[in-house]
Design a protein around this motif. Sequence first.
Motif, short mmCIF file in Angstrom:
data_model
loop_
_atom_site.label_atom_id
_atom_site.label_comp_id
_atom_site.label_asym_id
_atom_site.label_seq_id
_atom_site.Cartn_x
_atom_site.Cartn_y
_atom_site.Cartn_z
N LEU A 153 105.08 54.00 16.80
CA LEU A 153 104.60 54.31 18.14
C LEU A 153 105.93 54.93 19.17
N SER B 47 106.81 58.37 18.11
CA SER B 47 105.92 59.53 18.42
C SER B 47 105.80 59.60 19.76
N ARG C 237 104.81 57.51 21.83
CA ARG C 237 103.59 56.85 22.57
C ARG C 237 104.02 55.48 23.57
N VAL D 258 103.29 51.52 27.50
CA VAL D 258 102.67 52.73 26.76
C VAL D 258 102.74 54.00 27.65
N THR D 259 103.37 54.88 27.09
CA THR D 259 103.42 56.15 28.12
C THR D 259 102.48 57.51 27.73
N ASP D 260 101.83 57.41 26.64
CA ASP D 260 100.92 58.30 26.01
C ASP D 260 99.67 57.55 24.93
N PRO D 261 98.74 57.43 25.71
CA PRO D 261 97.74 56.69 24.76
C PRO D 261 96.97 57.53 23.80
N THR D 262 97.56 58.73 23.62
CA THR D 262 96.63 59.74 22.58
C THR D 262 97.01 59.12 21.31
N THR E 244 97.42 58.24 17.14
CA THR E 244 98.56 58.96 16.54
C THR E 244 97.76 59.74 15.23
N ASP F 293 97.15 53.33 15.44
CA ASP F 293 96.28 53.47 16.69
C ASP F 293 95.59 52.06 17.23
N LEU G 256 98.37 50.89 19.34
CA LEU G 256 98.49 51.27 20.51
C LEU G 256 97.31 51.01 21.26
#
Length: 243
Positions: free
Chosen positions: A38, A41, A43, A53-57, A59, A65, A68
């Motif tokens: 994470l 990438s 996240r 968390v900076t990006d919850p998209t 993986t 995930d 995440l």
Amino acid sequence: MATLGDDLVLLSVWQGDGKISSANVLGIGLMGAELVLLAASGRVVIPNGRITVTDPTPTGDAEADAALASLASAQRPPRANSWCSRPRRGICDAYLARLEAAGLIRAERRTMLRFIPVTRWRITDPARVADARARLDAIATGTGQVDLAQAAFGGLAHAIGLSGRLYPGREGRGPRKRLEQVAKGDLTAAPDLSTAHHAVSSSVHAASHAAVSAAVHSATHAAVSAAHSAGSGGHGGGGGGHH
């Protein structure tokens, strides 16, 4: 880094008896592997030891995930050490199941004395395990510094006790010592920022290379610390939790 968790599980399958080596701390190592993924990438970041968390998209990795999603739903950013020390319920079974589905291992279910059911695991793709072992050997027997991916692999392998199992006896003293140094972060090279975007993850956009590198380093350190606190000390023994 994408195969880090799978590599740890495959190398933990003890080919003599089919047990899982250091099963008591393998879950912590897998939590660490997911946190590394994470971070790599982009996240999450880990400022001051807390996971944000900076990006919850997603993986695309089901287990990463799940991690995440749990982090994104937390009321406050958890401390990385504490988060790694509390493995997600069923995390080891999930990795074993997906490796079996991929044809890399096979479950053998038996009934032992007193009619107690047990599961043993057999490697069905020796080449895949040999590849993971060769990469760990390169870290354990190499010289000089290691990159971030090697630091994560070598550090987590040592933390969950693989160094003692894979490099036993007097002849393994050097590799064990080197993996211990890797786990402490003593041999991690400063990232080459001109190539870090490619080496760490092609999907990183918002986070700077330096921030990603720092997050990966923090994730590795947190998992190593959590595993050591759980009592492995890098010398984990036999196959506790999976019988």
